[in-house]
Design an enzyme around this catalytic site. Structure first.
Site, PDB file in Angstrom:
ATOM      1  N   LYS A   1      -2.669   7.843  24.184  1.00  0.00           N
ATOM      2  CA  LYS A   1      -2.099   7.200  25.757  1.00  0.00           C
ATOM      3  C   LYS A   1      -2.413   6.931  26.255  1.00  0.00           C
ATOM      4  O   LYS A   1      -1.709   6.025  27.776  1.00  0.00           O
ATOM      5  CB  LYS A   1      -0.523   8.258  25.001  1.00  0.00           C
ATOM      6  CG  LYS A   1       0.805   8.746  25.644  1.00  0.00           C
ATOM      7  CD  LYS A   1       1.356   9.685  25.615  1.00  0.00           C
ATOM      8  CE  LYS A   1       2.589   9.078  25.919  1.00  0.00           C
ATOM      9  NZ  LYS A   1       3.744   8.385  24.683  1.00  0.00           N
TER      10      LYS A   1
ATOM     11  N   ARG B   1       3.307  15.427  27.724  1.00  0.00           N
ATOM     12  CA  ARG B   1       2.944  14.883  25.709  1.00  0.00           C
ATOM     13  C   ARG B   1       1.464  14.726  25.480  1.00  0.00           C
ATOM     14  O   ARG B   1       0.510  14.538  26.813  1.00  0.00           O
ATOM     15  CB  ARG B   1       3.366  13.028  26.108  1.00  0.00           C
ATOM     16  CG  ARG B   1       4.704  13.526  27.314  1.00  0.00           C
ATOM     17  CD  ARG B   1       5.157  11.775  26.359  1.00  0.00           C
ATOM     18  NE  ARG B   1       6.473  11.227  27.005  1.00  0.00           N
ATOM     19  CZ  ARG B   1       7.495  10.877  27.313  1.00  0.00           C
ATOM     20  NH1 ARG B   1       7.682  10.943  25.731  1.00  0.00           N
ATOM     21  NH2 ARG B   1       8.804  10.595  27.512  1.00  0.00           N
TER      22      ARG B   1
ATOM     23  N   GLY C   1       4.285  11.942  16.246  1.00  0.00           N
ATOM     24  CA  GLY C   1       5.436  12.180  16.246  1.00  0.00           C
ATOM     25  C   GLY C   1       4.796  14.449  15.432  1.00  0.00           C
ATOM     26  O   GLY C   1       5.171  15.253  15.158  1.00  0.00           O
TER      27      GLY C   1
ATOM     28  N   MET D   1       2.374  16.160  17.493  1.00  0.00           N
ATOM     29  CA  MET D   1       1.967  17.449  18.518  1.00  0.00           C
ATOM     30  C   MET D   1       3.309  17.817  18.842  1.00  0.00           C
ATOM     31  O   MET D   1       4.339  16.923  18.812  1.00  0.00           O
ATOM     32  CB  MET D   1       1.266  17.210  18.844  1.00  0.00           C
ATOM     33  CG  MET D   1      -0.736  17.159  18.407  1.00  0.00           C
ATOM     34  SD  MET D   1      -1.669  16.488  18.920  1.00  0.00           S
ATOM     35  CE  MET D   1      -1.538  15.160  18.995  1.00  0.00           C
TER      36      MET D   1
ATOM     37  N   ARG E   1       0.841   0.717  22.415  1.00  0.00           N
ATOM     38  CA  ARG E   1      -0.214   0.920  21.369  1.00  0.00           C
ATOM     39  C   ARG E   1      -0.376   0.066  20.260  1.00  0.00           C
ATOM     40  O   ARG E   1       1.162  -0.608  20.198  1.00  0.00           O
ATOM     41  CB  ARG E   1      -0.138   2.749  21.555  1.00  0.00           C
ATOM     42  CG  ARG E   1       0.480   2.935  20.109  1.00  0.00           C
ATOM     43  CD  ARG E   1       1.501   4.618  19.510  1.00  0.00           C
ATOM     44  NE  ARG E   1       2.273   4.304  18.676  1.00  0.00           N
ATOM     45  CZ  ARG E   1       3.196   5.207  18.610  1.00  0.00           C
ATOM     46  NH1 ARG E   1       2.280   6.582  18.891  1.00  0.00           N
ATOM     47  NH2 ARG E   1       4.224   5.423  18.280  1.00  0.00           N
TER      48      ARG E   1
ATOM     49  N   HIS F   1      10.908   7.721  12.113  1.00  0.00           N
ATOM     50  CA  HIS F   1       9.662   8.830  11.509  1.00  0.00           C
ATOM     51  C   HIS F   1       9.374   8.404  10.228  1.00  0.00           C
ATOM     52  O   HIS F   1       8.380   7.527  10.276  1.00  0.00           O
ATOM     53  CB  HIS F   1      10.037  10.104  11.797  1.00  0.00           C
ATOM     54  CG  HIS F   1       8.909  11.115  10.858  1.00  0.00           C
ATOM     55  ND1 HIS F   1       8.510  11.343   9.427  1.00  0.00           N
ATOM     56  CD2 HIS F   1       7.884  11.105  11.663  1.00  0.00           C
ATOM     57  CE1 HIS F   1       8.444  12.273   9.405  1.00  0.00           C
ATOM     58  NE2 HIS F   1       7.140  12.279  10.404  1.00  0.00           N
TER      59      HIS F   1
ATOM     60  N   SER G   1     -27.832  -0.975 -12.550  1.00  0.00           N
ATOM     61  CA  SER G   1     -26.480  -0.866 -11.679  1.00  0.00           C
ATOM     62  C   SER G   1     -26.588   1.032 -12.361  1.00  0.00           C
ATOM     63  O   SER G   1     -26.549   1.161 -12.795  1.00  0.00           O
ATOM     64  CB  SER G   1     -25.240  -1.378 -13.123  1.00  0.00           C
ATOM     65  OG  SER G   1     -23.971  -1.051 -12.732  1.00  0.00           O
TER      66      SER G   1
ATOM     67  N   CYS H   1     -21.683   0.496 -10.370  1.00  0.00           N
ATOM     68  CA  CYS H   1     -20.330   0.097 -11.163  1.00  0.00           C
ATOM     69  C   CYS H   1     -19.467   1.496 -11.748  1.00  0.00           C
ATOM     70  O   CYS H   1     -18.913   1.235 -12.197  1.00  0.00           O
ATOM     71  CB  CYS H   1     -21.241   0.060 -12.602  1.00  0.00           C
ATOM     72  SG  CYS H   1     -21.825   0.818 -13.658  1.00  0.00           S
TER      73      CYS H   1
ATOM     74  N   TYR I   1     -24.584  -6.210  -5.876  1.00  0.00           N
ATOM     75  CA  TYR I   1     -23.270  -6.547  -5.972  1.00  0.00           C
ATOM     76  C   TYR I   1     -22.523  -4.925  -5.640  1.00  0.00           C
ATOM     77  O   TYR I   1     -23.282  -3.807  -6.210  1.00  0.00           O
ATOM     78  CB  TYR I   1     -22.929  -6.947  -7.122  1.00  0.00           C
ATOM     79  CG  TYR I   1     -23.177  -6.783  -8.187  1.00  0.00           C
ATOM     80  CD1 TYR I   1     -22.645  -6.111  -9.115  1.00  0.00           C
ATOM     81  CD2 TYR I   1     -24.459  -7.050  -8.531  1.00  0.00           C
ATOM     82  CE1 TYR I   1     -22.923  -5.488 -10.668  1.00  0.00           C
ATOM     83  CE2 TYR I   1     -24.852  -6.558 -10.286  1.00  0.00           C
ATOM     84  CZ  TYR I   1     -24.223  -5.228 -10.713  1.00  0.00           C
ATOM     85  OH  TYR I   1     -24.466  -4.732 -11.963  1.00  0.00           O
TER      86      TYR I   1
HETATM   87  C1  PEP Z   1     -20.426   5.897 -14.827  1.00  0.00           C
HETATM   88  O1  PEP Z   1     -21.306   6.687 -15.109  1.00  0.00           O
HETATM   89  O2  PEP Z   1     -20.844   5.659 -13.584  1.00  0.00           O
HETATM   90  C2  PEP Z   1     -20.320   4.683 -15.384  1.00  0.00           C
HETATM   91  C3  PEP Z   1     -20.107   3.289 -14.704  1.00  0.00           C
HETATM   92  O3  PEP Z   1     -19.727   5.311 -16.856  1.00  0.00           O
HETATM   93  P1  PEP Z   1     -18.340   5.328 -17.351  1.00  0.00           P
HETATM   94  O4  PEP Z   1     -17.450   6.029 -16.455  1.00  0.00           O
HETATM   95  O5  PEP Z   1     -18.425   4.766 -18.175  1.00  0.00           O
HETATM   96  O6  PEP Z   1     -19.129   6.895 -17.507  1.00  0.00           O
END
Ligand code: PEP
Ligand code: MG
Length: 886
Positions: free
Chosen positions: A26, A96, A105, A107, A350, A466, A776, A843, A863
């Site tokens: 502000k 303010r 809102g 503070m 803002r 709000h 992975s 993963c 990835y």
């Molecule tokens: C993991 O352990 O991160 C994984 C992807 O396998 P899961 O969640 O199936 O154990």
């Protein structure tokens, strides 16, 4: 000596637009607006450094701060040609908060400061309006006694009600100047009696009281909660702005309003705002009176007169300011203005909060308008926010019973049980119930309940109330200003204008895009990913380096993920296929078999089913890599859990109850997550993986042979801790795979790799990589085993850790970069040290969480892989990572 106080006024400002950290959002924007020549009431900002000093010195100020405030006050007096505390020509100020990150809102604020029994005379003289003067005075005492002195608001509110009933009136506006004057005296007396302290008359004492209260409100519980929800660090502190008061409530040539330079809900490029004639700023935001539109752009029947018509000159000036602000900030702005006796003042600008939908539209439009670049547009949409767009909307085919209409305050659709209090909403959500929070209006005290609810419905308040602003920020659907419902908190029910009564616990559905309230749990449909969304995502794809795959186990999920832009499958959990339909019986047969021959008989039955699944997935993922993980969970997960199920199974496989029961008991493990699972199963029962590899390779061979598919199956072996496990299982897999290829006379470029989900695997990744074509990182298990924190039990206590700040975030949600992330980095480096062409991804659930995705980019993974709905989030986060790196 440091500079603690920054003045602004008359086209000049000490601060500038690079000083957000120091002056708060502000204060920075007030300085900046002043510099570009906008009509800003003059004032000064106490920096966030003062806030830090305040907390470090037991709420005392260094002498330098006191001196600099004194000087700034003199300058302000000069600029306003008024004197603070003067009985003749008094200066009144507002105090303010203004943190570096917007905390709307959360503070405290004090207005009309500087009033006492002497200065009131000057205000009467200046305004020529004793009623206005005393109304300001009584409002000031109410605000100050609560915010600064800690008095319960109900006490003075009660006196106000008493006064009205003694006069036989119901509206505040019907109180006369004399009534208000009496109230002022009664208020002060009540303060003294309740607090055993005099209400301060000395303006300087008032000033420091208010400054300290606003700094103090940085640590109030709702501000603390808001910071936690929005990841704002507590050590930033807030700045405090002291500014000359301007009044929007001095008569019918006065007004106050808030506006967005574009529609914050849809992003449409038109000037959107609300105002009230003869009102103070808080009146618009609090939703006490229903505001009027600033223009006729979206005029609807029944709307009150627009500012465009009522105050045409002020409106035209505001339009010019709007254009100037958009060019200057190159982003949509949220502004507050006041008109005092026909003169327009800007109180704030803002960057406006907006829905994800609006964020995308504005970003794409602004590229078209040559205001920003494609890269900037990508950065303008936060990956977290994108999640909102991927939420469902009402199925147009569904039967709809609309029981009330309000404002479409925040889009999306949600259903849940009606609940009338924030605490209860939070409680129900903890029990995994879907709730809709229904309130007359919301205040910052309700923030936890709003967070817990699926959607929010309020009876009062406009699009800038709000409820509307907070819901949009949270990405929650909200219908506000729904005057068609009458809420009875006592009876825990609301009644619609048609007389329909909806009680606590009943299901309703909100359509936040249409502003509709519907009875029951109305079916919803999934979002579409086209239009501006697709344009922005295409830009994101241009800039990112990381590939984004998905975790999917069925052709359907794979299809959804493809729609969302997944570039392959990073994790296909084959065990999920074992639960499909009545397959589980065959799986159980296999587990219960007493010998290899028995197991093979059962596996032979499973083989064609798995092969069918792989064919389906490969077809959907045509041309993209598919990583298939061989069986991972402990076997007992597939077995019956209670005696009824045991006896049913015994019957089905022609065994005795006791025989099955003892088998199940034998498989019981004390610590199954660290037990006989993953590759350890295959060391004992290699035939299980053999069957799975055969199914994968037969599916691949058939597609290559019959449908001329290009396909590279990636066979993944889970839970490897020692390279010898992988060596043995890899040899087995290669034997089976090559035999299948030979049988079909087809060449398949398959890969065999492993998950890195145990600390030992990460530490010995150099050796493991010699046996793996790819890694992975399974960061779910890696978090579990690195932290020694059971992923299935942590839900009972981990929230306390986050609540108390032991951990900033749940490590199963956002990758713990310092600990688990270090193992990922180390595993990656060691793996690549022995196999430079090693393909590496992640993963675990973290693959779709923006901060984790950015980390994966930084350390160089190929990835990330995440659930289908998070694929766009990961794509955008990956683009942010790449752009910000430059
Ligand atoms: C993991 O352990 O991160 C994984 C992807 O396998 P899961 O969640 O199936 O154990
Ligand atoms: Mg795992």
């Amino acid at each position: 000596m440091g500079k603690y106080v920054y003045s602004f006024g008359e086209g000049q400002a000490d601060g500038n637009n690079t000083m957000r950290e120091l002056l708060g959002g502000k204060g920075m924007n007030l300085a900046d607006m002043t510099s570009i020549g906008l009509p800003v009431p003059p004032g000064f900002t106490l920096t966030t450094e003062v806030c830090k000093a305040f907390y470090a010195n037991e709420r005392q100020y260094p002498q330098e701060v006191i001196n600099q405030v004194k000087e700034a006050m003199s300058l302000l007096e000069k600029r306003m040609n008024k004197r603070f505390g003067d009985a003749d020509n008094p200066l009144l100020v507002s105090i303010r908060s203004g943190a570096p990150a917007s905390m709307p809102g959360m503070m405290d604020t004090v207005l009309n400061l500087g009033l006492n029994d002497q200065t009131i005379e000057g205000v009467i003289k200046q305004s020529n309006d004793p009623r206005f003067a005393y109304d300001s005075y009584r409002r000031f005492i109410q605000m100050y006694s609560n915010v600064v002195m800690g008095m319960d608001t109900d006490i003075l509110e009660h006196l106000l009600e008493q006064k009205k009933s003694s006069r036989g009136i119901t509206q505040d506006t019907d109180l006369s100047a004399d009534d208000l004057k009496e109230l002022v005296a009664e208020f002060k007396k009540s303060c003294k009696e309740t607090l055993r302290r005099n209400f301060p008359d000395d303006p300087t004492e008032q000033l420091w009281g208010a400054i300290s209260a606003v700094f103090g409100s940085w640590m109030n519980p709702r501000a603390v909660t808001y910071r936690k929800l929005n990841n704002i660090p507590a050590h930033w502190g807030t700045a405090v702005n002291v500014q000359a008061m301007v009044f929007g409530n001095m008569g019918d040539d006065c007004a106050t309003g808030v506006a967005f330079t574009r529609d914050p809900s849809t992003g449409e490029n038109y000037f959107y705002g609300e105002y009230l004639v003869n009102a103070q700023g808080e009146d618009v935001v609090a939703g006490i009176r229903t505001p009027q539109p600033i223009n006729r752009a979206k005029y609807q029947e029944g709307d009150l007169p627009a500012m465009e018509d009522v105050m045409p000159e002020n409106y035209q000036e505001l339009v010019k300011i709007r254009d100037l602000l958009e060019k200057h900030y190159r982003d949509m702005q949220d502004i507050e203005f006041t008109i005092e006796k026909g003169k327009l003042y800007m109180l704030q600008t803002r960057t406006g909060k907006r829905t994800a939908h609006a964020a995308i539209r504005i970003a794409v439009d602004m590229v078209g308008e040559n205001l920003i670049s494609e890269q900037e547009a990508v950065l303008r949409v936060s990956p977290d926010q994108l999640d909102q767009l991927l939420h469902p909307s009402l199925d147009p085919q569904a039967e709809k019973n609309v029981i009330a209409r309000g404002l479409p305050a925040s889009p999306g659709a949600a259903s849940g049980q009606v609940i009338f209090s924030a605490d209860e909403a939070e409680e129900m959500a903890r029990l995994k119930k879907d709730v809709i929070l229904v309130r007359v209006e919301t205040s910052p005290e309700d923030i936890h309940g709003m967070h817990a609810a699926r959607g929010i419905l309020t009876a009062r308040g406009g699009m800038t109330s709000h409820a509307a602003v907070v819901a949009r920020g949270m990405g929650k659907c909200c219908v506000s200003g729904c005057g068609a419902i009458n809420i009875d908190y006592e009876k825990q029910q609301f009644t619609t204008t048609n007389g329909l009564v909806v009680k606590k616990g009943e299901y309703i559905t909100l359509d936040g895009s249409a502003g509709e309230v519907l009875l029951g749990d109305v079916p919803k449909i999934e979002p579409e990913v086209s239009g501006d969304f697709a344009v922005l995502m295409a830009w994101a794809d241009k800039f990112r380096r990381l590939k984004v795959r998905t975790n999917a186990d069925t052709p359907y999920d794979s299809g959804v993920a493809r729609e969302f832009g997944a570039e392959g499958i990073g994790l296909c959990r084959t065990e999920h296929m074992f639960f499909e339909g009545d397959r589980i019986q065959t799986v159980r047969e296999m587990i219960l078999a007493n010998d290899l021959a028995g197991r093979k008989r059962a596996l032979d039955k499973i083989l064609p089913m798995q092969k069918g699944d792989f064919l389906g997935i490969f077809r959907v993922m045509k041309g993209f890599p598919v990583t298939i993980r061989l069986l991972d969970p402990p076997l007992h997960e597939f077995l019956p859990q209670n005696d009824d199920d045991v006896s049913e199974l015994a019957h089905a496989v022609g065994m005795r109850f006791s025989e099955v029961k003892s088998h199940v008991e034998k498989l019981h493990e004390f610590n199954p997550m660290l037990g006989h699972r993953g590759c350890r199963l295959a060391i004992t029962y290699p035939e299980v993986y053999d069957m799975q590899v055969q199914a994968i390779m037969e599916a691949a061979c058939e597609l290559i042979r019959d449908e001329k598919f290009e396909i590279v199956p990636e066979i993944m072996i889970p839970l490897v801790a020692h390279v010898n496990e992988l060596r043995i299982l890899r040899e087995n897999a290669v034997k089976v795979a090559d035999a299948v290829c030979a049988r079909y006379g087809v060449k398949v470029n398959y890969l065999i790799g492993t998950m890195i989900e145990l600390p030992r695997a990460a530490l010995t990744a150099d050796a493991i990589a010699e046996e793996a074509d790819f890694f992975s990182f399974g960061t779910n298990d890696l978090t579990q085993t690195t932290y020694g924190l059971s992923r299935d039990d942590a839900g009972n206590f981990l929230p306390d850790y986050v609540e108390r700040g032991v951990l900033k975030r749940d490590p199963f949600v956002a990758l713990d970069q310092r600990g688990v992330g270090e193992l990922v980095r180390l595993g990656f480096d060691r793996g690549r040290s022995t196999r430079p062409d090693l393909k590496v991804g992640i993963c675990g659930e973290h693959g779709g969480e923006p901060s984790s995705v950015i980390f994966c980019h930084k350390i160089g993974l190929d990835y990330v892989s995440c659930s289908p709905y998070r694929v766009p989030v990961a794509r955008l986060a990956a683009a942010h990572a790449a752009i910000l790196e430059k």
